[in-house]
Motif scaffolding. Sequence first.
Motif, mmCIF file in Angstrom:
data_model
loop_
_atom_site.group_PDB
_atom_site.id
_atom_site.type_symbol
_atom_site.label_atom_id
_atom_site.label_comp_id
_atom_site.label_asym_id
_atom_site.label_seq_id
_atom_site.Cartn_x
_atom_site.Cartn_y
_atom_site.Cartn_z
ATOM 1 N N LEU A 230 0.824 -1.218 0.000
ATOM 2 C CA LEU A 230 0.000 0.000 0.000
ATOM 3 C C LEU A 230 0.857 1.266 0.000
ATOM 4 N N ALA A 231 2.051 1.162 0.590
ATOM 5 C CA ALA A 231 2.939 2.336 0.662
ATOM 6 C C ALA A 231 3.757 2.505 -0.613
ATOM 7 N N SER A 232 3.613 1.557 -1.552
ATOM 8 C CA SER A 232 4.482 1.578 -2.739
ATOM 9 C C SER A 232 3.790 2.246 -3.926
ATOM 10 N N ASP A 233 4.566 2.528 -4.972
ATOM 11 C CA ASP A 233 4.004 3.108 -6.199
ATOM 12 C C ASP A 233 3.067 2.128 -6.895
ATOM 13 N N GLN A 234 3.233 0.831 -6.633
ATOM 14 C CA GLN A 234 2.331 -0.168 -7.242
ATOM 15 C C GLN A 234 0.888 0.056 -6.797
ATOM 16 N N ALA A 235 0.712 0.757 -5.679
ATOM 17 C CA ALA A 235 -0.644 0.992 -5.153
ATOM 18 C C ALA A 235 -1.115 2.420 -5.461
#
Length: 253
Positions: A230-235
């Motif tokens: 959730l904290a990543s750019d994927q999210a």
Amino acid sequence: MSRRIVITGGGSGIGLAIAKRHLAEGARVAICDEDISLVKRASENYEIAISFCADVSDSNQMKDFHNNIIDEFGGVDVMYANAGVGGPAGPIDEIDHNEWKRCVEVNLFGAFYSASWASGIMKAQKNGCIIFTSSTSGLFGVPNRSPYVAAKWGIVGLTKSMAMELGDYGVRVNAICPGAVSGDRMKRVLSMESKASGISEDNLRRVYSEGTSMRSFVSEENVADMAQFLASDQASMITGQAMAVDGYTERTV
Ligand code: NAD
């Protein structure tokens, strides 16, 4: 520049597992916890930039923590409003009012103080990510656990409203809803619920585990996996969500 991560209740359990993940990525991590021995242990064992003793339900103590973060980091990229307590267990007409209030103050007001502060910083930065730790108790009812359940549902409401307020500023807000997590805290919860319900701890443990599709408790690492995602750019398009990490709850107690 390395990311700046803030975690409340970071001295043990899920918060510490999340801290370790971000440290491994090279992030700068600040934690607070009300238990001084856990704060000391975390700062002795890990490269945590700021380890602070504070009670999340005390807005003055939290102001000191937040000021420290600004002095040291100059801003915040990911705010985990994670600290929480199980609160009392008992029938709604018998539960102690002060214990009810305390449980909501720590779990809901505490989460609000940090999230509200981080929102101001992130709006000015025009980016950031706020992640609450709610619970499957924020998705279902649980008999004899009314203050905890009310607070954790409150966090889901906060998540959805804040996501709508902050989307225009590029700030995402989500909640993680863990099921029963293996560890000391769940042992304490089972003992308390057993006393309130008259159901043995072993039977309650079975109900929690067998009531999920995966027939299992979850681990702190399972929750940290979701947090890191959730904290990543994927999210980058995920906001306003209450994400269960529970092996899919089919039946509650
Ligand atoms: P934990 O008890 O290991 O960790 C909670 C941490 O928060 C502890 O270090 C504790 O000292 C700290 N804390 C408690 N009250 C505080 C306060 N007033 N101010 C500052 N720090 C405080 O338990 P955990 O499982 O890691 O819990 C983390 C979060 O996950 C909580 O919000 C909890 O409600 C939620 N959760 C846990 C479970 C579970 O089964 N363990 C399930 C669903 C949700």
